[in-house]
Design a protein around this motif. Structure first.
Motif, short mmCIF file in Angstrom:
data_model
loop_
_atom_site.label_atom_id
_atom_site.label_comp_id
_atom_site.label_asym_id
_atom_site.label_seq_id
_atom_site.Cartn_x
_atom_site.Cartn_y
_atom_site.Cartn_z
N LEU A 109 0.79 -1.72 -0.38
CA LEU A 109 -0.44 -0.09 0.22
C LEU A 109 0.80 1.69 -0.49
CD1 LEU A 109 -3.13 1.17 -0.04
CD2 LEU A 109 -2.76 1.03 2.74
N ARG A 110 2.01 1.76 0.55
CA ARG A 110 2.89 2.16 0.29
C ARG A 110 4.08 2.52 0.33
NH1 ARG A 110 -0.97 4.97 1.74
NH2 ARG A 110 -2.06 4.58 3.86
N SER A 111 4.32 1.62 -0.92
CA SER A 111 5.45 1.22 -1.30
C SER A 111 5.03 1.60 -3.38
CB SER A 111 5.89 -0.25 -1.72
OG SER A 111 6.47 -0.54 -0.32
N ASP A 112 5.98 1.68 -4.10
CA ASP A 112 5.91 2.14 -5.38
C ASP A 112 6.90 0.38 -5.91
OD1 ASP A 112 4.72 3.73 -5.48
OD2 ASP A 112 5.82 5.10 -4.75
N GLY A 113 7.20 0.44 -7.24
CA GLY A 113 8.66 -0.65 -8.30
C GLY A 113 8.42 -1.50 -7.46
N VAL A 114 9.79 -1.75 -7.70
CA VAL A 114 9.75 -3.28 -7.34
C VAL A 114 9.34 -3.74 -5.91
CG1 VAL A 114 11.67 -4.43 -7.37
CG2 VAL A 114 11.85 -2.45 -9.02
N GLU A 115 9.30 -2.51 -5.11
CA GLU A 115 9.43 -3.53 -3.86
C GLU A 115 7.89 -3.53 -3.52
OE1 GLU A 115 10.66 -4.42 -0.61
OE2 GLU A 115 12.51 -4.64 -2.54
N HIS A 116 7.06 -3.21 -4.30
CA HIS A 116 5.38 -2.53 -4.85
C HIS A 116 4.88 -4.26 -4.91
CE1 HIS A 116 1.49 -2.07 -6.82
NE2 HIS A 116 1.25 -1.59 -5.37
N HIS A 117 5.45 -4.46 -6.34
CA HIS A 117 5.02 -5.27 -6.88
C HIS A 117 5.93 -7.34 -5.86
CE1 HIS A 117 4.80 -3.97 -10.68
NE2 HIS A 117 5.35 -3.19 -10.66
N ARG A 118 6.67 -6.80 -5.15
CA ARG A 118 6.95 -8.10 -4.67
C ARG A 118 6.10 -8.04 -2.68
NH1 ARG A 118 10.92 -7.31 0.26
NH2 ARG A 118 11.94 -9.04 1.16
N TYR A 119 5.92 -6.82 -2.25
CA TYR A 119 4.92 -7.21 -1.21
C TYR A 119 3.64 -7.38 -1.72
CZ TYR A 119 9.05 -4.53 1.34
OH TYR A 119 9.19 -4.35 2.15
N ARG A 120 2.89 -7.00 -2.80
CA ARG A 120 1.59 -7.00 -3.64
C ARG A 120 1.75 -8.62 -3.60
NH1 ARG A 120 -2.56 -4.15 -4.77
NH2 ARG A 120 -3.95 -5.14 -6.62
N ALA A 121 2.66 -9.21 -4.42
CA ALA A 121 2.79 -10.78 -4.64
C ALA A 121 2.60 -11.95 -4.06
CB ALA A 121 3.83 -11.21 -5.59
N ALA A 122 3.34 -11.27 -2.82
CA ALA A 122 3.23 -11.97 -1.20
C ALA A 122 1.96 -12.60 -0.59
CB ALA A 122 4.27 -11.85 -0.42
N THR A 123 1.71 -11.64 -0.93
CA THR A 123 0.12 -10.81 -0.46
C THR A 123 -0.90 -11.62 -1.46
OG1 THR A 123 0.46 -9.17 0.94
CG2 THR A 123 -1.60 -9.57 0.28
N ASN A 124 -1.17 -11.50 -2.64
CA ASN A 124 -1.71 -12.34 -3.88
C ASN A 124 -1.87 -13.72 -2.99
OD1 ASN A 124 -3.50 -10.27 -4.18
ND2 ASN A 124 -2.18 -9.42 -5.66
N ASP A 125 -0.31 -14.04 -3.24
CA ASP A 125 -0.69 -15.37 -3.21
C ASP A 125 -0.59 -15.86 -2.05
OD1 ASP A 125 0.33 -15.44 -5.43
OD2 ASP A 125 2.69 -15.63 -4.71
N ALA A 126 -1.35 -15.35 -1.05
CA ALA A 126 -0.58 -15.65 0.41
C ALA A 126 -2.46 -16.06 0.66
CB ALA A 126 -0.61 -15.32 1.28
N LEU A 127 -3.51 -15.02 -0.05
CA LEU A 127 -4.92 -14.84 0.29
C LEU A 127 -5.63 -15.98 -1.38
CD1 LEU A 127 -5.09 -10.38 0.46
CD2 LEU A 127 -5.67 -12.86 2.48
N GLU A 128 -4.75 -16.39 -1.53
CA GLU A 128 -5.29 -17.16 -3.30
C GLU A 128 -5.40 -18.52 -2.47
OE1 GLU A 128 -4.45 -18.71 -7.71
OE2 GLU A 128 -2.41 -17.82 -6.84
N GLY A 129 -5.32 -19.09 -1.49
CA GLY A 129 -5.42 -19.97 -1.30
C GLY A 129 -6.52 -20.31 -0.01
N VAL A 130 -7.49 -18.78 0.34
CA VAL A 130 -8.39 -19.17 0.56
C VAL A 130 -9.37 -19.78 0.24
CG1 VAL A 130 -9.82 -17.80 2.64
CG2 VAL A 130 -7.86 -16.71 2.19
N ASP A 131 -10.04 -20.49 0.66
CA ASP A 131 -10.87 -21.64 -0.32
C ASP A 131 -12.41 -20.77 0.46
OD1 ASP A 131 -13.60 -23.58 0.11
OD2 ASP A 131 -11.90 -24.24 -1.67
#
Length: 422
Positions: A109-131
């Motif tokens: 939420l508070r990052s841009d560029g590479v760090e933004h993509h890194r944090y967002r990917a980790a969060t998305n992947d973790a949430l994707e596992g919620v059935d």
């Protein structure tokens, strides 16, 4: 709401919002909280799409209330706006109570560029596992236990309850804990920190509360991994440090807790006060339709999606100063007459989830939507004769520049058919 009388825009002229505090609309006032839509209409008449506001006494910002203007800023592809507030933060007292809501954190939420993509990917992947089926079962279990424990106070014919404290808040808390894989004792500490965050408790206190609670969760999941969001974040290939993990958890829990309960609460107010939803019409209207309408009309976070111009920039004839917060009013923008069609069911234009690269992740949106619909359906199935205990105009809204949140949601229901017997 009273507006400054000397701030009429000059037609056809560029103008600056770097004016005195006296000419700014106070988003944190009780007057604004009581009638934000009236305030937005007045803002639109006086200022157009960009409004000079205060989000806390002495803390200035620009509020975007024009839909197309908000989209152009949030989806800007020319890198003229940043989500990183650190340059602005140097101008704000470190003990400012709203700082925990807006300060820099190592998260998407508070990052841009590479760090933004890194944090967002980790969060998305973790949430994707919620059935989604498991999520429905979580809500059903929580709802059944809470409805069965509704208070028995009231008259011989009716019982009373505050739905926020007895049902909505604990339900969201219980479901979030289960999704994260958070044991109750740690969850209680996290809930207290989240409440302090939205209640504008001082920064040092809020951050210390979050750090202590979430570090325990990180350590637990490293030692005892399981099938949950916290474990998936801890084990993610992004290799997040303990410090980074704490702040991903802050984002997940805070974004789920207060906005989640506000979405349920605001939707219930609509259902309990609008005759379209009382079953007397020509057909059944699903709960999801009411949720869609609230995401446009009264989203749980009314004013947020904060960006910072990297240099002075002219937008809609207004000079936005560098490094100063530009806040999107998701509520005002979704009610912009240029875009609001009045058709809310599954609409694709509301800004309730934000827009652009920093909008709420898809898996988080799906989970929040599922929890809200199921929580409301479970409640109304168990207590179909539920109604407000006070006129809708007497409900009290909590002041604050960001949220759209009731103080309480008092209801009554028949004593002859207690919830526990349904």
């Amino acid at each position: 709401m009273t507006f400054p009388q000397d701030t009429q825009p000059r037609p056809g002229a560029n103008r600056s919002l770097g004016d005195t505090q006296d000419s700014r609309v106070q988003l944190y006032s009780a007057e604004f909280a009581a009638d934000p839509h009236g305030a937005y209409r007045e803002m639109r008449k006086r200022y157009g799409s960009l409004v000079p506001v205060e989000i806390y006494p002495g803390v200035s910002a620009t509020l975007v209330i024009g839909y197309h203007t908000a989209i152009s800023i949030l989806q800007d592809k020319n890198n003229r706006f940043s989500a990183d507030p650190r340059r602005w933060q140097t101008s704000v007292p470190s003990d400012c109570p709203i700082l925990p809501m807006v300060e820099w954190r190592p998260n998407a939420l508070r990052s841009d560029g590479v760090e933004h993509h890194r944090y967002r990917a980790a969060t998305n992947d973790a949430l994707e596992g919620v059935d989604q089926h498991d999520l429905h079962d979580m809500v059903e279990r929580a709802a059944a236990s809470l409805v069965a424990a509704f208070p028995s106070s009231g008259s011989e014919s009716e019982r009373t309850a505050d739905l926020i404290s007895t049902y909505i808040q604990p339900l969201v808390f219980m479901v979030l804990n289960e999704i994260l894989g958070c044991p109750p004792e740690i969850g209680a500490d996290i809930a207290a920190a989240s409440a302090a965050l939205f209640d504008s408790t001082d920064t040092q206190t809020v951050n210390a509360m979050f750090d202590d609670a979430f570090l325990k969760l990180v350590q637990l999941k490293r030692a005892q991994p399981s099938d949950d969001v916290a474990t998936r974040l801890v084990q993610h290939s992004a290799g997040l440090s303990d410090y980074e993990l704490i702040h991903q958890f802050v984002t997940c829990f805070s974004a789920g807790m207060e906005p989640g309960q506000n979405l349920i609460t605001n939707t219930l107010v609509l259902i309990l006060t609008d005759s379209r939803f009382d079953g007397s019409g020509t057909g059944f209207i699903p709960t999801g339709t009411a949720v869609d309408e609230i995401l446009a009309m009264d989203p749980p976070l009314a004013n947020y999606c904060i960006t910072y111009p990297l240099q002075p920039i002219l937008v809609d004839g207004v000079w936005l100063p560098a490094d100063q917060p530009v806040i999107t009013s998701m509520a005002a923008c979704s009610n912009d007459p240029q875009i609001n069609t009045g058709d809310y069911s599954r609409n694709g234009w509301n800004l309730g989830w934000g827009a652009g690269p920093h909008q709420c992740p898809q898996h988080a949106r799906s989970a929040a939507y599922r929890i809200a619909v199921d929580a409301i359906d479970q409640l109304l199935d168990a207590v179909p004769e539920l109604r407000l205990a006070v006129p809708a105009q007497d409900l009290q809204w909590r002041p604050g520049g960001f949220h759209r949140s009731l103080v309480a949601l008092p209801v009554v229901f028949p004593a002859s058919a207690p919830p526990s017997s349904t």
